[in-house]
Motif scaffolding. Sequence first.
Motif, mmCIF file in Angstrom:
data_model
loop_
_atom_site.group_PDB
_atom_site.id
_atom_site.type_symbol
_atom_site.label_atom_id
_atom_site.label_comp_id
_atom_site.label_asym_id
_atom_site.label_seq_id
_atom_site.Cartn_x
_atom_site.Cartn_y
_atom_site.Cartn_z
ATOM 1 N N MET A 204 -3.767 -15.479 18.004
ATOM 2 C CA MET A 204 -3.692 -16.533 17.015
ATOM 3 C C MET A 204 -4.080 -15.972 15.651
ATOM 4 O O MET A 204 -4.839 -15.013 15.564
ATOM 5 N N SER A 205 -3.601 -16.611 14.628
ATOM 6 C CA SER A 205 -3.981 -16.200 13.278
ATOM 7 C C SER A 205 -5.441 -16.548 13.034
ATOM 8 O O SER A 205 -6.011 -17.422 13.700
ATOM 9 N N ASP A 206 -6.043 -15.882 12.069
ATOM 10 C CA ASP A 206 -7.438 -16.180 11.725
ATOM 11 C C ASP A 206 -7.602 -17.637 11.309
ATOM 12 O O ASP A 206 -8.565 -18.297 11.689
ATOM 13 N N THR A 207 -6.661 -18.140 10.533
ATOM 14 C CA THR A 207 -6.746 -19.523 10.070
ATOM 15 C C THR A 207 -6.691 -20.484 11.251
ATOM 16 O O THR A 207 -7.494 -21.423 11.335
ATOM 17 N N LEU A 208 -5.778 -20.254 12.154
ATOM 18 C CA LEU A 208 -5.640 -21.133 13.318
ATOM 19 C C LEU A 208 -6.879 -21.043 14.204
ATOM 20 O O LEU A 208 -7.377 -22.066 14.681
ATOM 21 N N THR A 209 -7.388 -19.855 14.398
ATOM 22 C CA THR A 209 -8.596 -19.677 15.207
ATOM 23 C C THR A 209 -9.778 -20.404 14.582
ATOM 24 O O THR A 209 -10.507 -21.138 15.265
ATOM 25 N N LYS A 210 -9.983 -20.215 13.271
ATOM 26 C CA LYS A 210 -11.098 -20.873 12.587
ATOM 27 C C LYS A 210 -10.948 -22.392 12.619
ATOM 28 O O LYS A 210 -11.927 -23.109 12.845
ATOM 29 N N LEU A 211 -9.738 -22.870 12.410
ATOM 30 C CA LEU A 211 -9.514 -24.312 12.423
ATOM 31 C C LEU A 211 -9.769 -24.887 13.819
ATOM 32 O O LEU A 211 -10.406 -25.941 13.956
ATOM 33 N N ALA A 212 -9.323 -24.204 14.858
ATOM 34 C CA ALA A 212 -9.567 -24.667 16.228
ATOM 35 C C ALA A 212 -11.065 -24.740 16.506
ATOM 36 O O ALA A 212 -11.543 -25.687 17.149
ATOM 37 N N GLU A 213 -11.825 -23.768 16.019
ATOM 38 C CA GLU A 213 -13.276 -23.773 16.206
ATOM 39 C C GLU A 213 -13.919 -24.944 15.473
ATOM 40 O O GLU A 213 -14.805 -25.610 16.014
ATOM 41 N N VAL A 214 -13.488 -25.211 14.252
ATOM 42 C CA VAL A 214 -14.032 -26.340 13.492
ATOM 43 C C VAL A 214 -13.704 -27.655 14.178
ATOM 44 O O VAL A 214 -14.569 -28.533 14.315
ATOM 45 N N HIS B 133 -8.593 -32.855 20.956
ATOM 46 C CA HIS B 133 -9.037 -34.084 21.615
ATOM 47 C C HIS B 133 -8.753 -34.032 23.119
ATOM 48 O O HIS B 133 -9.492 -34.601 23.919
ATOM 49 N N ASN B 134 -7.698 -33.331 23.482
ATOM 50 C CA ASN B 134 -7.305 -33.212 24.885
ATOM 51 C C ASN B 134 -7.742 -31.881 25.503
ATOM 52 O O ASN B 134 -7.232 -31.497 26.561
ATOM 53 N N ASP B 135 -8.670 -31.198 24.838
ATOM 54 C CA ASP B 135 -9.208 -29.926 25.329
ATOM 55 C C ASP B 135 -8.123 -28.883 25.588
ATOM 56 O O ASP B 135 -8.157 -28.161 26.580
ATOM 57 N N ILE B 136 -7.165 -28.830 24.678
ATOM 58 C CA ILE B 136 -6.087 -27.844 24.768
ATOM 59 C C ILE B 136 -6.247 -26.881 23.596
ATOM 60 O O ILE B 136 -6.249 -27.292 22.440
ATOM 61 N N ASN B 137 -6.385 -25.608 23.906
ATOM 62 C CA ASN B 137 -6.491 -24.587 22.880
ATOM 63 C C ASN B 137 -5.109 -24.338 22.284
ATOM 64 O O ASN B 137 -4.120 -24.297 23.025
ATOM 65 N N PRO B 138 -5.012 -24.167 20.967
ATOM 66 C CA PRO B 138 -3.708 -23.904 20.352
ATOM 67 C C PRO B 138 -2.988 -22.696 20.958
ATOM 68 O O PRO B 138 -1.763 -22.633 20.933
ATOM 69 N N GLN B 139 -3.732 -21.775 21.534
ATOM 70 C CA GLN B 139 -3.101 -20.615 22.155
ATOM 71 C C GLN B 139 -2.153 -21.037 23.272
ATOM 72 O O GLN B 139 -1.141 -20.377 23.507
ATOM 73 N N LEU C 38 5.504 -21.201 23.286
ATOM 74 C CA LEU C 38 6.541 -20.720 22.361
ATOM 75 C C LEU C 38 6.965 -19.302 22.717
ATOM 76 O O LEU C 38 8.160 -18.982 22.670
ATOM 77 N N ASP C 39 5.999 -18.462 23.078
ATOM 78 C CA ASP C 39 6.329 -17.105 23.523
ATOM 79 C C ASP C 39 7.228 -17.138 24.746
ATOM 80 O O ASP C 39 8.174 -16.362 24.857
ATOM 81 N N ARG C 40 6.917 -18.048 25.685
ATOM 82 C CA ARG C 40 7.723 -18.170 26.901
ATOM 83 C C ARG C 40 9.175 -18.521 26.559
ATOM 84 O O ARG C 40 10.105 -18.024 27.168
ATOM 85 N N ARG C 41 9.339 -19.350 25.555
ATOM 86 C CA ARG C 41 10.676 -19.803 25.169
ATOM 87 C C ARG C 41 11.433 -18.797 24.320
ATOM 88 O O ARG C 41 12.646 -18.914 24.154
ATOM 89 N N PHE C 42 10.718 -17.841 23.751
ATOM 90 C CA PHE C 42 11.352 -16.878 22.849
ATOM 91 C C PHE C 42 12.463 -16.136 23.587
ATOM 92 O O PHE C 42 12.280 -15.637 24.682
ATOM 93 N N GLY C 43 13.627 -16.098 22.974
ATOM 94 C CA GLY C 43 14.762 -15.417 23.580
ATOM 95 C C GLY C 43 15.632 -16.324 24.433
ATOM 96 O O GLY C 43 16.712 -15.922 24.845
ATOM 97 N N LEU C 44 15.157 -17.530 24.718
ATOM 98 C CA LEU C 44 15.980 -18.507 25.438
ATOM 99 C C LEU C 44 16.731 -19.344 24.424
ATOM 100 O O LEU C 44 16.192 -19.700 23.382
ATOM 101 N N SER C 45 17.942 -19.671 24.755
ATOM 102 C CA SER C 45 18.631 -20.623 23.881
ATOM 103 C C SER C 45 18.031 -21.998 24.125
ATOM 104 O O SER C 45 17.439 -22.259 25.173
ATOM 105 N N GLY C 46 18.146 -22.874 23.158
ATOM 106 C CA GLY C 46 17.659 -24.227 23.315
ATOM 107 C C GLY C 46 18.298 -24.930 24.505
ATOM 108 O O GLY C 46 17.663 -25.700 25.204
ATOM 109 N N ILE C 47 19.555 -24.634 24.749
ATOM 110 C CA ILE C 47 20.276 -25.233 25.881
ATOM 111 C C ILE C 47 19.664 -24.753 27.193
ATOM 112 O O ILE C 47 19.421 -25.548 28.109
ATOM 113 N N GLU C 48 19.383 -23.455 27.286
ATOM 114 C CA GLU C 48 18.778 -22.908 28.509
ATOM 115 C C GLU C 48 17.377 -23.496 28.723
ATOM 116 O O GLU C 48 17.010 -23.844 29.846
#
Length: 105
Positions: A1-11, A76-82, A88-98
């Motif tokens: 994660m980016s530093d900004t995203l990491t810091k924001l998730a912590e806050v 709020h739902n205890d989900i880390n942005p990672q 998104l990484d899993r979807r990378f390289g897949l077409s939207g249709i796939e």
Amino acid sequence: MSDTLTKLAEVLEARKNADPDSSYVASLYKAGTDKILKKLGEEATETVIAGKGGDRDEIIYETADLWFHSLVLLAHNDINPQAVLDELDRRFGLSGIEEKASRSK
């Protein structure tokens, strides 16, 4: 994660223990899921309007609000942005249709 995203998730995580009278995010957490979803919907609408208007700065500003409130919902739902980045990484390289077809299986 980016530093900004990491810091924001912590806050956002730390705000779970903050006084709702002194923290906007804590007040959202206290109000619950429906309030968070309402804010997220408002920000999504404002982002759409900004996109329609085509003003670059306004699009950036409203998208930042949308992302911020999306992160509040995740926290709020205890989900880390990672987890979202992993998806998104899993979807990378897949077409939207796939990708959509893989959900219906």
